[in-house]
Design an enzyme around this catalytic site. Structure first.
Site, PDB file in Angstrom:
ATOM      1  N   LYS A  66      -4.019 -21.821 -36.155  1.00 20.88           N
ATOM      2  CA  LYS A  66      -4.507 -20.803 -35.215  1.00 20.88           C
ATOM      3  C   LYS A  66      -3.416 -20.484 -34.206  1.00 20.88           C
ATOM      4  O   LYS A  66      -2.709 -21.378 -33.734  1.00 20.88           O
ATOM      5  CB  LYS A  66      -5.754 -21.346 -34.519  1.00 20.88           C
ATOM      6  CG  LYS A  66      -6.490 -20.352 -33.644  1.00 20.88           C
ATOM      7  CD  LYS A  66      -7.770 -20.993 -33.084  1.00 20.88           C
ATOM      8  CE  LYS A  66      -8.608 -20.015 -32.275  1.00 20.88           C
ATOM      9  NZ  LYS A  66      -9.858 -20.633 -31.775  1.00 20.88           N
ATOM     10  N   SER A 141     -14.054 -17.975 -32.666  1.00 20.44           N
ATOM     11  CA  SER A 141     -12.803 -17.269 -32.541  1.00 20.44           C
ATOM     12  C   SER A 141     -11.734 -17.653 -33.563  1.00 20.44           C
ATOM     13  O   SER A 141     -10.739 -16.940 -33.687  1.00 20.44           O
ATOM     14  CB  SER A 141     -12.237 -17.506 -31.136  1.00 20.44           C
ATOM     15  OG  SER A 141     -11.923 -18.884 -30.970  1.00 20.44           O
ATOM     16  N   SER A 165     -16.228 -22.270 -32.018  1.00 20.25           N
ATOM     17  CA  SER A 165     -15.212 -21.456 -32.703  1.00 20.25           C
ATOM     18  C   SER A 165     -14.586 -22.038 -33.964  1.00 20.25           C
ATOM     19  O   SER A 165     -13.817 -21.356 -34.633  1.00 20.25           O
ATOM     20  CB  SER A 165     -14.083 -21.112 -31.729  1.00 20.25           C
ATOM     21  OG  SER A 165     -14.468 -20.024 -30.938  1.00 20.25           O
TER      22      SER A 165
HETATM   23  N1  GLN Z   1     -17.991 -17.696 -28.988  1.00 17.87           N
HETATM   24  C1  GLN Z   1     -17.792 -18.569 -27.859  1.00 17.87           C
HETATM   25  C2  GLN Z   1     -17.096 -17.818 -26.751  1.00 17.87           C
HETATM   26  O1  GLN Z   1     -16.875 -16.662 -26.905  1.00 17.87           O
HETATM   27  C3  GLN Z   1     -17.035 -19.781 -28.261  1.00 17.87           C
HETATM   28  C4  GLN Z   1     -15.587 -19.563 -28.377  1.00 17.87           C
HETATM   29  C5  GLN Z   1     -14.836 -20.791 -28.721  1.00 17.87           C
HETATM   30  O2  GLN Z   1     -15.408 -21.795 -29.149  1.00 17.87           O
HETATM   31  N2  GLN Z   1     -13.552 -20.723 -28.481  1.00 17.87           N
HETATM   32  O3  GLN Z   1     -16.768 -18.354 -25.728  1.00 17.87           O
END
Ligand code: GLN
Length: 473
Positions: A66, A141, A165
């Protein structure tokens, strides 16, 4: 062998290399060529050649990472325009550990900007497509990492999970994703979103690959004061049964509104499978669950507003030149950050401001403690908690971008574990209308071996076939 390379799991590829049946450079070139021809927009950077080979237990199996992990001399942009072209002078510990164990860097993967999102549509480098249906999101994400593995562009990948995410994109792409116990994996060199929640973990085709990768990720790192030594070695799971295992289902949560019938049906079928393997299923409640989402969406933005203050045009990436320094900061941040990141900085700054601090941030922290206590009291009666990973299957590109609250609901089942810092895995439980559904298995802190073992038994019994997407892009 060449035509079968893409069919091998990471563990099988490592074994084939070890016994001489597969050449390391042939494996790297297979994935490098596929990643370079990426139709999913999963990669933001692909290696031009195999980096110097390191002998190690990961056997030369290439790794996608990532983009928010710093990689020395290689663009690390965290999905943001404000970091366009930024090449860090050092490599994140998580990446360095896997490289040292013999996994060469294949490429960097697309993501929601600074890991804020559930669909990968918040990337400055464009959305990622779900390999199961190019009209749908891969989740987020870590959407690029999930799509790369599911699409057969990488054998395995590293992602991060702050509120879901790793688990949610793994679920939406039909693969396995493990969110570790907070602190088990070093955060050093991860571009920070919410430091008290951020965790790095693997996205893989199967549970064995997740365990193989994870065993080389964990460890205390003197560069991250919140990291801790894992209390036992990570084992490669072999269990096929769940005899004596007690699984708790948070009934009110999984029977709530907004859960698609196909997701519920797949979850019910997974529970039946678990019973057949010898597990006992009990019902439980997480009374604080309705407040967990709200608490997360105060705490995570509060920490983000502080972490993201370092992006000011002086030290990294983009700079919008202006006559006065203050204007340079303002214009750089105005141009460099996307809408969702700005929204979070505003919410977080407001929640931390004097006069509101206790009403928002203080209260959210108290909810966080109660969530951790709720989970701990369930773990006094059961070994693990199981839920669907996401209330829905992969949704259409653009379907939720206009409504941030509907996007935030993607995290309904994953956020309690993030707030509590407990580990959780998502494995595929089947298909609903031709799209993958994820099953989440969560245990107390440092119970990764037990979670991986239960996940392995269920994976064997469910027999999900993800290979339909590995050969296509
Ligand atoms: N979807 C969640 C957010 O937007 C989690 C994101 C994540 O785990 N980085 O914060």
């Amino acid at each position: 062998m060449a035509s079968d390379i893409g069919a091998l799991s990471a563990a099988a590829a490592a074994a084939a290399i070890a016994d001489g049946g597969l050449a390391r450079d042939e494996l790297f070139e297979h994935y490098r060529a596929r990643a370079a021809a990426d139709q999913l927009n999963a990669f933001t950077w692909v290696a031009e050649a195999e980096p110097g080979a390191v002998d190690g237990p990961l056997g030369g199996v290439p790794l996608a990472v990532k983009d928010l992990f710093c990689t020395e001399g290689i663009p690390s942009q965290a999905g943001s325009k404000i970091l366009a072209g930024y090449c860090p002078p050092y490599t994140a510990t998580a990446v360095a550990n896997l490289e040292a164990a013999g996994a060469p860097l294949l490429g960097k993967t697309n993501q929601d900007e600074f890991a804020m999102g559930s669909s990968n549509e918040n990337s400055a480098y464009g959305p990622v497509l779900n390999p199961w249906d190019h009209g749908r999101v891969p989740g987020g994400s870590s959407g690029g990492s999930a799509a790369a593995v599911a699409g057969g562009l990488a054998p395995w990948a590293l992602g991060t999970d702050t509120g879901g995410s790793i688990r949610q994109p793994a679920a939406l792409c039909g693969i396995v994703g493990l969110k570790p116990t907070y602190g088990a994996v070093s955060r050093y060199g991860m571009i920070a979103f919410a430091s008290s929640l951020d965790s790095a973990g693997p996205l893989t085709r199967d549970v064995t690959d997740a365990a193989l990768c994870y065993r080389h990720l964990v460890g205390r790192d003197s560069a991250d004061a919140t990291s801790v030594a894992f209390p036992e070695p990570i084992e490669i799971p072999s269990s096929e049964r769940l005899d004596g295992v007690k699984l708790a289902v948070p009934t009110a949560l999984v029977e709530g509104e907004g859960i698609e019938p196909g997701v519920r049906a797949s979850f019910e079928a997974a529970l039946e499978t678990a019973r057949g393997l010898g597990a006992t299923i009990i019902s439980c409640e997480i009374p604080s669950a309705p407040y967990a989402l709200s608490a997360y969406y105060v705490i995570a933005p509060a920490e983000a507003s502080s972490n993201l203050s370092r992006f000011d045009g002086v030290r990294y990436g983009l700079r919008v030149e202006q006559a006065h320094l203050d204007e340079m900061y303002t214009e750089t941040r105005h141009d460099g950050f996307g809408a969702e990141v700005k929204r979070r900085i505003l919410i977080g700054t407001y929640a931390l401001s004097s006069g509101y601090y206790d009403a928002y941030y203080g209260r959210a922290q108290r909810v966080r403690t109660v969530v951790a206590q709720d989970l701990a009291s369930i773990f006094e009666q059961a070994d693990m908690i199981v839920t669907p990973t996401s209330p829905t299957v992969a949704f259409g590109l653009g379907e939720r971008t206009a409504d941030p609250l509907s996007m935030y609901l993607s995290d309904l089942f994953t956020i309690p574990m993030s707030l509590a810092g407990t580990p959780a895995i998502s494995i595929p439980s089947g298909l609903s209308e031709g799209l993958p559904v994820g099953l989440q298995i969560c245990g107390p802190a440092f119970s990764e071996n037990r979670i991986l073992s239960a996940a392995h038994a269920l994976e064997q019994a469910i027999g999900f076939d993800g290979s339909v997407t590995w050969g296509s892009d």
